[in-house]
Write a protein that holds these residues in place. Structure first.
Motif, PDB file in Angstrom:
ATOM      1  N   THR A 131      10.739   5.278  -5.163  1.00 35.07           N
ATOM      2  CA  THR A 131       9.723   6.236  -5.830  1.00 35.07           C
ATOM      3  C   THR A 131       8.425   5.773  -5.948  1.00 35.07           C
ATOM      4  N   VAL A 132       7.340   6.309  -5.478  1.00 36.65           N
ATOM      5  CA  VAL A 132       6.072   6.233  -5.592  1.00 36.65           C
ATOM      6  C   VAL A 132       5.249   7.247  -6.184  1.00 36.65           C
ATOM      7  N   SER A 133       4.788   6.833  -7.353  1.00 35.63           N
ATOM      8  CA  SER A 133       4.072   7.810  -8.424  1.00 35.63           C
ATOM      9  C   SER A 133       2.515   7.715  -7.957  1.00 35.63           C
ATOM     10  N   SER A 134       2.142   8.919  -7.950  1.00 38.29           N
ATOM     11  CA  SER A 134       0.487   9.072  -7.630  1.00 38.29           C
ATOM     12  C   SER A 134      -0.372   8.818  -8.914  1.00 38.29           C
TER      13      SER A 134
ATOM     14  N   SER B 254       0.833  -1.211   0.007  1.00 39.07           N
ATOM     15  CA  SER B 254       0.039   0.038   0.030  1.00 39.07           C
ATOM     16  C   SER B 254       0.935   1.416   0.160  1.00 39.07           C
ATOM     17  N   LEU B 255       1.764   1.389  -0.812  1.00 37.39           N
ATOM     18  CA  LEU B 255       2.822   2.400  -0.915  1.00 37.39           C
ATOM     19  C   LEU B 255       2.022   3.741  -1.112  1.00 37.39           C
ATOM     20  N   GLU B 256       2.559   4.706  -0.762  1.00 40.05           N
ATOM     21  CA  GLU B 256       1.837   6.062  -0.997  1.00 40.05           C
ATOM     22  C   GLU B 256       3.090   7.002  -1.422  1.00 40.05           C
ATOM     23  N   PRO B 257       2.864   8.007  -2.265  1.00 35.37           N
ATOM     24  CA  PRO B 257       3.814   8.878  -2.832  1.00 35.37           C
ATOM     25  C   PRO B 257       4.673   9.530  -1.409  1.00 35.37           C
ATOM     26  N   GLU B 258       4.282   9.826  -0.382  1.00 34.28           N
ATOM     27  CA  GLU B 258       5.059  10.056   0.772  1.00 34.28           C
ATOM     28  C   GLU B 258       5.932   9.062   1.296  1.00 34.28           C
ATOM     29  N   ASP B 259       5.899   7.911   0.781  1.00 36.73           N
ATOM     30  CA  ASP B 259       6.949   7.043   1.002  1.00 36.73           C
ATOM     31  C   ASP B 259       8.134   7.099   0.044  1.00 36.73           C
ATOM     32  N   THR B 260       7.984   7.892  -0.706  1.00 41.63           N
ATOM     33  CA  THR B 260       9.158   8.370  -1.683  1.00 41.63           C
ATOM     34  C   THR B 260      10.399   8.733  -0.639  1.00 41.63           C
ATOM     35  N   ALA B 261      11.582   8.230  -1.045  1.00 36.22           N
ATOM     36  CA  ALA B 261      12.726   8.251  -0.142  1.00 36.22           C
ATOM     37  C   ALA B 261      14.012   7.511  -0.853  1.00 36.22           C
TER      38      ALA B 261
END
Length: 118
Positions: free
Chosen positions: A115-118, A83-90
């Protein structure tokens, strides 16, 4: 001690990734392992840790979505991210710490980009 992280990449929001970190040069079995992340312009923050005995700890932001585990036979720690979210990008870093008697040690891996894209 060397820590080799892998498994990062580009994924859409809601997707999953599994990070791996292979350790060499340490006893590993007696070491605590962890995953940290650092987003651009932000400080490095704890994501999850796992003790030598298997006890786990998670940042509130990833509880219920991420799972840390370890395979002592392979000297490897994993981070299953769902359930990755864009806020997990790091950039995600693995971390090892332990001690030999009273002498403590700690090492960082080289980091792997998520990198998690929305």
């Amino acid at each position: 001690v060397q820590l080799q992280a892998s498994g990062g990449g580009l994924v859409q929001a809601g997707g999953s990734l599994r990070l791996s970190c292979a350790a060499s040069g340490s006893t590993f079995r007696g070491d605590a392992m962890g995953w940290y992340r650092q987003a651009p312009g932000e400080q490095r923050e704890l994501v999850a840790t796992i003790s030598s005995g298997g006890s786990t700890n998670y940042a509130d932001s990833v509880k219920g979505r991420f799972t840390i585990s370890r395979d002592n036979a392979k000297n490897t720690v994993y981070l299953q991210m769902n359930s990755l979210e864009p806020e997990d990008t790091a950039v995600y870093y693995c971390h090892l710490r332990g001690n030999i008697g009273v002498a403590a040690y700690a090492y960082w891996g080289q980091g792997t980009q998520v990198t998690v894209s929305s």
